[in-house]
Design a protein around this motif. Structure first.
Motif, PDB file in Angstrom:
ATOM      1  N   LEU A 156       0.820  -1.148  -0.100  1.00  0.00           N
ATOM      2  CA  LEU A 156       0.081   0.069   0.117  1.00  0.00           C
ATOM      3  C   LEU A 156       0.754   1.218   0.055  1.00  0.00           C
ATOM      4  N   PRO A 157       1.946   1.192   0.812  1.00  0.00           N
ATOM      5  CA  PRO A 157       2.664   2.627   0.749  1.00  0.00           C
ATOM      6  C   PRO A 157       3.443   3.059  -0.272  1.00  0.00           C
ATOM      7  N   ASN A 158       3.873   1.782  -1.491  1.00  0.00           N
ATOM      8  CA  ASN A 158       4.280   1.987  -2.803  1.00  0.00           C
ATOM      9  C   ASN A 158       3.420   2.153  -3.582  1.00  0.00           C
ATOM     10  N   MET A 159       1.972   2.035  -3.489  1.00  0.00           N
ATOM     11  CA  MET A 159       0.912   2.389  -4.644  1.00  0.00           C
ATOM     12  C   MET A 159       0.582   3.796  -4.576  1.00  0.00           C
ATOM     13  N   THR A 160       1.407   4.733  -4.051  1.00  0.00           N
ATOM     14  CA  THR A 160       0.768   6.224  -3.697  1.00  0.00           C
ATOM     15  C   THR A 160       0.390   6.823  -5.317  1.00  0.00           C
ATOM     16  N   PRO A 161       1.314   6.742  -6.289  1.00  0.00           N
ATOM     17  CA  PRO A 161       0.910   7.386  -7.491  1.00  0.00           C
ATOM     18  C   PRO A 161      -0.309   6.881  -8.172  1.00  0.00           C
ATOM     19  N   ILE A 162      -0.380   5.346  -8.217  1.00  0.00           N
ATOM     20  CA  ILE A 162      -1.497   4.912  -8.810  1.00  0.00           C
ATOM     21  C   ILE A 162      -2.931   5.276  -7.978  1.00  0.00           C
ATOM     22  N   LEU A 163      -2.675   5.224  -6.594  1.00  0.00           N
ATOM     23  CA  LEU A 163      -3.840   5.451  -5.773  1.00  0.00           C
ATOM     24  C   LEU A 163      -4.412   6.831  -5.902  1.00  0.00           C
ATOM     25  N   ALA A 164      -3.549   7.833  -6.215  1.00  0.00           N
ATOM     26  CA  ALA A 164      -3.857   9.312  -6.295  1.00  0.00           C
ATOM     27  C   ALA A 164      -4.582   9.427  -7.568  1.00  0.00           C
ATOM     28  N   THR A 165      -4.180   8.512  -8.547  1.00  0.00           N
ATOM     29  CA  THR A 165      -5.027   8.484  -9.713  1.00  0.00           C
ATOM     30  C   THR A 165      -6.235   8.133  -9.639  1.00  0.00           C
ATOM     31  N   VAL A 166      -6.423   6.914  -8.902  1.00  0.00           N
ATOM     32  CA  VAL A 166      -7.903   6.531  -8.725  1.00  0.00           C
ATOM     33  C   VAL A 166      -8.713   7.576  -7.789  1.00  0.00           C
ATOM     34  N   ALA A 167      -8.105   8.238  -6.936  1.00  0.00           N
ATOM     35  CA  ALA A 167      -8.671   9.023  -5.977  1.00  0.00           C
ATOM     36  C   ALA A 167      -9.165  10.154  -6.845  1.00  0.00           C
ATOM     37  N   ILE A 168      -8.313  10.759  -7.787  1.00  0.00           N
ATOM     38  CA  ILE A 168      -8.969  11.923  -8.592  1.00  0.00           C
ATOM     39  C   ILE A 168     -10.427  11.223  -9.387  1.00  0.00           C
ATOM     40  N   PHE A 169     -10.196  10.128  -9.959  1.00  0.00           N
ATOM     41  CA  PHE A 169     -11.281   9.711 -10.771  1.00  0.00           C
ATOM     42  C   PHE A 169     -12.452   9.376  -9.815  1.00  0.00           C
TER      43      PHE A 169
END
Length: 307
Positions: free
Chosen positions: A196-209
């Motif tokens: 989870l701590p290494n997923m920050t970029p893709i999770l930020a993308t999902v959060a925007i969507f």
């Protein structure tokens, strides 16, 4: 004594200058074209309403005032609708991000029984659904009509987001998980403490969507909700937008003839209501997006291509 380098590198750098100028000028023009509609809405919402209604406000505000926002924000039900929108955006985004992260991670685990089958079933829902009436019957049977959770539960699992996360996780070094397993970590510990701590970029993308979708959504209210206490901001403003003419007439009648003559610049018109409502709807997302923008491109690129 040194001499100026006039070799191939210098000539190449000088040749790049015209290209750089054209490149920056083109992107600047493109940015202005994209940003002008938002600027147009803002300057018309704070300009004199009688001039704005004539379409004469194009570059700079005329007769600057903020009474439009005072009157629109004072409309009944707007405060509760704002709270509903904030709640559904925060809770819905958090739930979607967590579900996308966990499912995307689990679909990379070979130990998951029938992993390919479950993954294909999730992807299948991207292209096929039961239709409006069966979905409504399901929502009603589950007791979600006129329920706040109708905004959250149906939107938690998003196949597209799961695909992005799964592909991103596959691009991470497998040694991260292997080292944790050698230390005795279980699957849940590996997910929360390692992956989870290494997923920050893709999770930020999902959060925007997810945040944009939750904030802008009002069709689910139209279908499943009749309780006005559960109306989100978008639906309330959509209602007011459709009633712009009657609201403007009511505002003029409330001011009286003398008030209308004295304050013609601040008297509500259908145009001023539409402009102000549009700004209120768009402005929060405009402020939120830059906070995640630095992760957006990286997340999309790494989540789209493995390796």
């Amino acid at each position: 004594m040194t001499t100026m380098d006039t070799g191939p590198h210098w000539r190449h750098a000088r040749g790049d200058i015209p290209f750089a100028i054209i490149n920056y000028a083109g992107f600047l023009l493109f940015a202005l074209v994209c940003g002008y509609p938002f600027y147009y809405l803002i300057i018309n919402s704070v300009s004199a309403n009688d001039i704005s209604a004539l379409g004469d406000v194009r570059l700079l505000p005329v007769g600057l005032h903020l009474s439009n926002y005072e009157q629109i924000l004072g409309l009944p039900g707007l405060t509760s609708s704002l709270l509903v929108s904030i709640a559904r955006t925060v809770i819905g985004t958090g739930a979607t991000v967590l579900a996308s992260a966990f499912l995307g991670f689990m679909f990379t685990q070979e130990r998951l029984q029938n992993r390919s089958l479950w993954y294909r079933l999730v992807i299948f829902t991207m292209y096929f659904n039961a239709g409006l009436i069966p979905v409504y019957v399901t929502i009603h049977t589950l007791g979600l009509t006129n329920n706040f959770w109708v905004y959250i539960l149906p939107a938690i699992v998003q196949p597209f987001n799961i695909i992005l996360v799964k592909t991103y996780v596959e691009s991470l070094p497998q040694s991260l998980q292997e080292a944790a397993e050698l230390d005795g970590a279980g699957i849940v510990t590996i997910f929360f403490r390692i992956m989870l701590p290494n997923m920050t970029p893709i999770l930020a993308t999902v959060a925007i969507f997810s945040a944009v979708a939750q904030w802008n959504s009002f069709q689910d209210t139209l279908l499943y909700v009749t309780d006005q206490r559960l109306y989100p901001l978008q639906y309330t403003l959509y209602t007011y937008l459709n009633q712009a003419n009657s609201l403007a007439q009511a505002a003029q009648n409330a001011q009286g003839n003398l008030g209308a003559i004295v304050s013609a610049a601040t008297t509500q018109t259908p145009t001023s209501i539409r402009m102000t409502v549009a700004v209120i709807v768009v402005l929060p997302i405009i402020f939120v997006y830059p906070l995640f923008q630095r992760y957006f491109v990286k997340g999309i690129m790494l989540g789209a291509v493995k390796g």
